[in-house]
Structures are given as structure tokens and as C-alpha cells.
Design a protein around this motif. Structure first.
Motif, PDB file in Angstrom:
ATOM      1  N   ALA A 116       0.843  -1.188   0.000  1.00  0.00           N
ATOM      2  CA  ALA A 116       0.000   0.000   0.000  1.00  0.00           C
ATOM      3  C   ALA A 116       0.889   1.252   0.000  1.00  0.00           C
ATOM      4  N   PRO A 117       0.413   2.326  -0.631  1.00  0.00           N
ATOM      5  CA  PRO A 117      -0.856   2.413  -1.336  1.00  0.00           C
ATOM      6  C   PRO A 117      -0.719   1.970  -2.794  1.00  0.00           C
ATOM      7  N   ILE A 118      -1.772   1.361  -3.298  1.00  0.00           N
ATOM      8  CA  ILE A 118      -1.900   1.090  -4.726  1.00  0.00           C
ATOM      9  C   ILE A 118      -2.990   2.016  -5.239  1.00  0.00           C
ATOM     10  N   LYS A 119      -2.655   2.835  -6.203  1.00  0.00           N
ATOM     11  CA  LYS A 119      -3.587   3.840  -6.722  1.00  0.00           C
ATOM     12  C   LYS A 119      -3.976   3.504  -8.164  1.00  0.00           C
ATOM     13  N   SER A 120      -5.234   3.632  -8.462  1.00  0.00           N
ATOM     14  CA  SER A 120      -5.724   3.345  -9.805  1.00  0.00           C
ATOM     15  C   SER A 120      -6.910   4.250 -10.095  1.00  0.00           C
ATOM     16  N   ALA A 121      -7.486   4.100 -11.289  1.00  0.00           N
ATOM     17  CA  ALA A 121      -8.659   4.886 -11.639  1.00  0.00           C
ATOM     18  C   ALA A 121      -9.836   4.503 -10.744  1.00  0.00           C
ATOM     19  N   SER A 122      -9.964   3.191 -10.501  1.00  0.00           N
ATOM     20  CA  SER A 122     -11.058   2.667  -9.675  1.00  0.00           C
ATOM     21  C   SER A 122     -10.477   1.617  -8.737  1.00  0.00           C
ATOM     22  N   ASP A 123     -11.356   0.949  -8.012  1.00  0.00           N
ATOM     23  CA  ASP A 123     -10.880  -0.078  -7.085  1.00  0.00           C
ATOM     24  C   ASP A 123     -10.801  -1.448  -7.747  1.00  0.00           C
ATOM     25  N   SER A 124     -10.873  -1.480  -9.088  1.00  0.00           N
ATOM     26  CA  SER A 124     -10.751  -2.729  -9.826  1.00  0.00           C
ATOM     27  C   SER A 124      -9.367  -3.327  -9.595  1.00  0.00           C
ATOM     28  N   SER A 125      -9.333  -4.545  -9.038  1.00  0.00           N
ATOM     29  CA  SER A 125      -8.067  -5.156  -8.648  1.00  0.00           C
ATOM     30  C   SER A 125      -7.667  -6.227  -9.643  1.00  0.00           C
ATOM     31  N   TRP A 126      -6.352  -6.389  -9.801  1.00  0.00           N
ATOM     32  CA  TRP A 126      -5.814  -7.512 -10.566  1.00  0.00           C
ATOM     33  C   TRP A 126      -5.392  -8.563  -9.553  1.00  0.00           C
ATOM     34  N   ASP A 127      -5.945  -9.741  -9.641  1.00  0.00           N
ATOM     35  CA  ASP A 127      -5.761 -10.743  -8.594  1.00  0.00           C
ATOM     36  C   ASP A 127      -4.302 -11.119  -8.387  1.00  0.00           C
ATOM     37  N   TYR A 128      -3.480 -11.031  -9.430  1.00  0.00           N
ATOM     38  CA  TYR A 128      -2.065 -11.390  -9.306  1.00  0.00           C
ATOM     39  C   TYR A 128      -1.371 -10.492  -8.288  1.00  0.00           C
ATOM     40  N   VAL A 129      -1.629  -9.183  -8.375  1.00  0.00           N
ATOM     41  CA  VAL A 129      -1.010  -8.243  -7.442  1.00  0.00           C
ATOM     42  C   VAL A 129      -1.680  -8.341  -6.076  1.00  0.00           C
ATOM     43  N   GLU A 130      -2.981  -8.472  -6.073  1.00  0.00           N
ATOM     44  CA  GLU A 130      -3.703  -8.535  -4.799  1.00  0.00           C
ATOM     45  C   GLU A 130      -3.236  -9.721  -3.958  1.00  0.00           C
ATOM     46  N   ALA A 131      -2.838 -10.807  -4.632  1.00  0.00           N
ATOM     47  CA  ALA A 131      -2.402 -11.997  -3.910  1.00  0.00           C
ATOM     48  C   ALA A 131      -1.091 -11.784  -3.174  1.00  0.00           C
ATOM     49  N   VAL A 132      -0.307 -10.777  -3.567  1.00  0.00           N
ATOM     50  CA  VAL A 132       0.992 -10.552  -2.924  1.00  0.00           C
ATOM     51  C   VAL A 132       0.817 -10.186  -1.458  1.00  0.00           C
ATOM     52  N   ALA A 133      -0.043  -9.205  -1.196  1.00  0.00           N
ATOM     53  CA  ALA A 133      -0.205  -8.750   0.189  1.00  0.00           C
ATOM     54  C   ALA A 133      -1.648  -8.425   0.536  1.00  0.00           C
TER      55      ALA A 133
END
Length: 644
Positions: A116-133
Motif C-alpha cells: 500500500a498504497p496502490i492507486k488506480s482509476a477505480s478499485d478494480s483489482s488484478w488478482d495477481y497483485v492482490e495476492a501478494v499482500a
């Protein structure tokens, strides 16, 4: 054949280039942890300039110290202190005659660090990155957008101060700007979401900020995906509109690519995808703008690259992994030496799977010196020796050529076909990159003073010849089936399936590892076939496989019409087909030909033991040492050659 179109001078805005070849950005992960430039980074980029390229584009570089850094050991341009290191690198590249550009980027939701923080246009997550932490993106606020826009402008000014020749904004591949451009990742309802005008607003603001920060004659490039290849993603029609808009706002060149990390088969096209997969897209907007276009994406050979320029498809070509494989790609093409180019095999093994994805610096299956430029020189041997290399597969061929270069007297023993396990690829479209490597390796042996003996080597004969050193590159035997085979149905091994003798009818491939899967694709392209892969485990590719093959190869098999039976154990080949046990029941999968793809077993030790007992210096490389992939064959061949 000459490649004259590639070596015409080119121009981007006020910038004159010595040829039309661009080194595409690849993450090297060689910078210091604080984003400053290291000696390794300088050596890495200088090497491409020495290889003759016209323009070098550096890897994506973060612009702020908030959330834009995406990966370990990524270079930065977020602070004044970053300028000095970049200036050092720029000067060393300029000394080679090449020009150099800095690519600026914000990681967006593809922050591989996962922190954190991960910033994007929306809260749409890519599961590959989300799985890291377990961190999901936070939608950036309008105030944060203002800060990001300003950060890009400030970073571009620092690039100009460091005396870069060009600056590029990364607006593709699923990073922050693409998160805004694509409806797939942008669900905002404010002035940065919804319509095309709103979704492109942040990029246009960034372009305007850069144009306000740097002199007008400083060229500005935008790297973009022709589409992200998502069903609800960026349509090509919007990309065409965007390119017109970018030209209006002062962009000097468009650097076309495609895909994002969730569609990696397009962003970093693997061996089973076509070459130049984004050409269709950049040709849609090339005629709609007056600024030049750089085409990129699996343009691995001089023939492909030259044709793109010659036909007017694009003004420049950009090559990334191909130059990791051979930094002298440009010089060899200019000197009409295409077979001497070490070809990229698009395996994504050394560069990604065993490289950056593991937290290491970038590597390459066919070039062991990537990111270690100058640290492992092949110097002449102090004493020339009589060396025998046993085996003409990839390890033996590479090792023999390197030993010859070091001044040893080399004999290569191979009773079968030169190329070893790579020979199956010849004539196959889906394996054209491996076929190119086999052709290159054989050519490198043939153009040297190496005695190729077309016979099996025995310990008695080798010892009697007075050899000093023997390198065993005999490969690993194919695994034989543990079930009975009876009846008239032809049974062959996967390595013996060749395009020159196409199969037809119902083909059953036993084994769903990489060998079985790639063989199924080769058979499917032969035409009159119905291919079924039988795998006893519950899924395909469960061994030590490259993750990109695991993620995407089954999809390509499905597109090719390959049928897959998992959880089905082959128990016999009968006159009717292959008997399999699935869910406790036995059934017959009808077949006209059966192909065994059962992998390999450990190599026997008899020859090595006999030679060692006779006092011979013995080295074992490639799959004779341990069954592996091209990476293992080439790397063991290279490092062993340095020791003899």
C-alpha cells in the motif's frame, strides 16, 4: 538478403536517428533500491548502443514517491537527486553513437510490490497483485490526479536536464494511465470516467504538463496499447481518436504495443502467439496521423522488422526481448549476418519467470550475460586443449562454439540430427522461434573450425584418442510408458513428430506437460487432425513450467480445437485406441496415431563414470546434468566453457 529499410536514417521531431531500430523498454531491475542508477544499469544500456541500435528507450521509470513505483529496483525520476545518475548513463550511451529516451510511468494497479498504497482509476483489482499482500487499489482523488500530472511534468523536465534525447509517457500495458483509458478498469462517474473524453483526460493533462515544462524541440513520445484485449476494454476506434488527440497536443511519435498484464499473451507474446500481433492495430491509426509510429511486439527477426519498415506499416520498429537475446542484433542485421543473431525464443523464462518475477534482475535463456554485461568475458584459454563435446543438442552446440572461440581444438560427436531436442520445431509455425534457435546453433558450429564427427562416442575411443577434456551434452532419455502397447495403431514420441511428415486423423497425445501441450499445437496446425491430450492429473502443465505457459497455453490449445481429458490415466494402447481410467471407469479414446509425451528421465552415468575412471577431465551440461529447458542448456554450456 539485405535489410536496407531498417538502416535508413530516421527522424522524430527534431531528433535525427542513425537507423530505424529502437530498443524497446524492458525492466532490467538493476537500479539501486532508491531508484538511482547503478553501474550495472549503465553497462546494460551502453551495451545496446554498442550493438548499433538507433534509439534506446529505458525501462519504465517512476515519477513520484507515493504510489508510482511498481517493481523492485526500478529506476526513478521523482527527485532532483535522480538526475546525476541518469546523466552518467546518457553520456555513456551517447558515446556509442546511439540516442536515448526516458520512459516515465506510474504503476497504477500493477504495482507488483503489492504494498500500500496502490492507486488506480477505480478499485478494480488484478488478482495477481492482490495476492501478494492482499492490497486492493484505491481510486485516486482529483487532488491526487493533479499531483500525478505535475509529477510527470517535473520528471520530464529532469529528463531534459539529464540530456536525454526524448521523453516517453507510458500509457499502455495496464499501468495507471491505461487504468483510466480502459472501461475495463475505469468505473468512475466524475470528469475522469465514463466518456472517451473523460477517460483520456488524465493523459492529455499529462501531455500538456510536459509540453509546458520542457522546450518544444524536446521530442515527446507516448507508448500505448492498441487495445488491452479485454472484451470490455479499449476499442481500436478509441485508440485512433486518442492518437489524433495526442498529435494535436504536441506528441511527436506514437509507440504502439498492446495488452496489459492480465492479458500477457499480448503484452509479452509467448512462442505460441503470432509474431507482430499488434500490427493490425497500429496500421489503423498510422494513416490518421502525420507523426511517425514505432511498431513493437515480437518483431524478433530482421526479415519481419525490415518488412514492416519497407511496406510503410510503421516508420520505426521496437525490439525488446530480441535485444536481450542478442544486443548485437542491429549490427549483425546491418552486416547481413542474420544467422549469427542469437534469436529470442519468446519463452519468457529467463527474462520474467526466472528473472524479474523472482525478484531478480532481468535475465535471458539464450544470453547468460544479460544484466551482467562485461562481467563474464570469454577470454582466450591459457592453454589450448583437445576437447570433445558429446552431443549435438542445444547445450553441446553452444558449448562447442564457445570452446572454439577460446582457442581449444574441438571435436563434436553426434550420430543423430544436429539440434537435438530442438529439431522437432523445424517447419512448424507455432515453434518457429525454437526452429530459428536450432538453425542458429548449428550455423555457429558450422562456421567455426570444429570437427563434427557423425558417430556415437565411446569411452574406449575417447581415451585412446588422447583427449584432454570431455563435455557430456548427451541430453536426457525420453520416458517410456509403463503401460502395454498392442495392435496396429502407430505409436511415436512427441520429439519425433515433424511438420515434414504431417499426421492426420484422430491423434491422442498422452501427457499434458509442456511437451504434450506444445506437441498438440504442432499437430493441430497440420490441418486434417482431431487432437486429444490425455493427462492423468487434474490440470495441464503441473510440472516446473513457465508461469506464462501455464496461464495462457491451454487457451491457445482450446482455440486450435485441441480436446483435453484431465484426470484420465492412460493404461494401454489397444487396437481401438487409448484405454484410460477416469472417475473409476475405463473407456477407450479412439485414435489413428498415439503420441507419447511422458517427459524425460535422468541421464545414465556410464560414459561419465568410465571417462572419470580413466583420468579424463569430464564436465556434464544441459539435460545430461539435469532435465531442463533451453535456459539450462545454454547457461550450463556457457559457464562450463569459461572454466575449461
Amino acid at each position: 538478403m539485405s535489410y536496407d529499410a531498417l538502416f535508413q536514417p530516421g527522424r522524430i521531431g527534431t531528433l535525427e536517428l542513425r537507423n530505424r531500430v529502437v530498443k524497446s523498454p524492458n525492466s532490467s531491475a538493476t537500479a539501486n533500491m532508491d531508484g538511482t542508477i547503478s553501474r550495472r544499469t549503465v553497462d546494460h544500456y551502453r551495451r545496446f548502443g554498442e550493438g548499433g541500435v538507433g534509439l534506446i528507450m529505458t525501462e519504465y521509470t517512476y515519477v513520484d514517491d507515493d504510489a508510482s513505483k511498481a517493481i523492485h529496483n526500478q529506476p526513478g525520476m521523482s527527485r532532483h537527486e535522480h538526475i546525476a545518475g541518469w546523466g552518467w548513463l546518457v553520456d555513456e550511451v551517447h558515446a556509442t553513437g546511439a540516442k536515448i529516451g526516458l520512459q516515465l510511468a506510474h504503476g497504477g494497479r500493477q504495482k507488483f510490490l503489492g504494498t500500500a498504497p496502490i492507486k488506480s482509476a477505480s478499485d478494480s483489482s488484478w488478482d495477481y497483485v492482490e495476492a501478494v499482500a492482499g492490497v486492493i487499489p484505491q481510486p485516486v482523488t482529483v487532488a491526487e490526479i493533479d499531483e500525478i500530472v505535475a509529477a510527470f511534468g517535473a520528471a520530464a523536465l529532469r529528463a531534459w536536464k539529464a540530456r536525454f534525447d526524448l521523453v516517453e509517457v507510458h500509457a499502455g500495458h495496464g499501468y495507471l494511465i491505461t487504468n483510466f483509458l480502459s472501461p475495463h478498469t475505469n468505473s468512475r462517474t466524475d470528469e475522469y470516467g465514463g466518456s472517451f473524453e473523460n477517460r483520456s483526460r488524465i493523459l492529455i493533462r499529462i501531455i500538456d504538463a510536459i509540453r509546458a515544462a520542457v522546450p518544444r524541440e524536446f521530442p515527446l513520445s507516448v507508448r500505448l496499447s492498441v487495445t488491452d484485449y479485454e472484451p470490455d476494454g479499449i476499442p481500436i476506434e478509441e485508440t485512433v481518436r486518442l492518437c489524433r488527440l495526442l498529435e494535436e497536443h504536441g506528441v511527436d511519435v506514437l509507440h504502439a504495443s498492446g495488452g496489459h498484464h492480465a492479458t500477457m499473451e499480448w503484452e509479452v507474446s509467448p512462442w505460441f502467439n503470432s509474431r507482430a500481433p499488434h500490427r493490425w492495430g497500429w496500421e489503423k491509426f498510422r494513416t490518421e496521423v502525420s507523426i511517425p509510429v514505432i511498431g513493437s511486439g515480437s518483431l524478433v527477426s530482421p526479415e519481419v522488422a525490415n518488412e514492416i519498415i519497407e511496406s510503410g506499416s510503421a516508420e520505426f520498429v521496437s525490439l525488446g526481448r530480441a535485444m536481450l537475446a542478442d544486443p548485437d542484433w542491429t549490427r549483425k542485421a546491418a552486416e547481413n549476418r542474420p544467422l549469427e543473431i542469437v534469436p529470442c525464443i519468446r519463452c519468457n523464462d529467463g527474462c520474467l519467470h526466472r528473472g524479474v518475477d523472482k525478484g531478480r534482475s532481468v535475465g535471458c535463456s539464450v544470453n547468460p550475460t544479460v544484466a551482467e554485461e562485461g562481467r563474464f568475458p570469454l577470454v582466450p584459454a591459457t592453454v589450448g586443449k583437445d576437447v570433445v563435446v558429446v552431443g549435438g543438442g542445444p547445450a553441446g552446440l553452444r558449448n562447442a562454439a564457445l570452446l572454439s572461440d577460446r582457442g581449444h581444438r574441438v571435436r563434436l560427436f553426434e550420430a543423430g540430427e544436429l539440434g537435438g531436442m530442438l529439431a522437432h520445431a523445424r517447419g512448424s509455425t507455432v515453434k518457429q522461434d525454437i526452429a530459428a534457435l536450432a538453425e542458429h546453433l548449428v550455423h555457429e558450429v558450422e562456421r567455426r573450425d570444429i570437427d563434427v564427427v557423425r558417430a556415437w562416442a565411446t569411452a574406449v575411443d575417447l581415451v585412446a584418442s588422447g583427449v584432454d577434456t570431455v563435455v557430456l551434452a548427451t541430453g536426457a532419455p525420453l520416458r517410456e510408458p509403463d503401460f502395454p502397447i498392442s495392435g496396429p495403431i502407430p505409436v511415436t514420441h512427441a520429439a519425433q513428430v515433424r511438420a515434414q511428415a504431417p499426421l492426420s486423423g484422430r491423434i491422442v497425445v498422452i501427457g499434458g506437460g509442456l511437451q504434450g501441450c506444445e506437441t498438440s499445437l504442432r499437430i493441430a496446425e497440420m490441418g486434417d487432425t482431431v487432437v486429444t491430450v490425455v493427462e492423468q492429473r487434474d490440470s495441464l502443465l503441473t510440472g516446473d513450467e513457465v508461469v506464462y505457459d501455464v496461464m495462457k497455453l491451454p487457451q491457445f490449445m482450446d482455440r486450435a480445437g485441441v480436446r483435453v481429458r484431465t484426470g484420465a490415466r492412460a493404461t494401454a494402447v489397444t487396437p481401438e485406441g487409448v484405454a484410460v481410467v477416469a472417475g473409476g471407469a475405463t473407456e477407450i479414446v479412439a485414435a489413428d496415431t498415439v503420441v507419447l509425451a511422458l517427459g524425460r528421465t535422468a541421464a545414465p552415468r556410464e560414459l561419465a563414470d568410465a571417462l572419470i575412471a580413466a583420468g579424463v577431465d569430464v564436465h556434464i551440461i544441459g539435460s545430461a546434468l539435469r532435465p531442463g529447458r533451453v535456459y539450462d542448456a545454454v547457461h550450463t554450456a556457457f559457464f562450463t566453457a569459461r572454466l575449461i
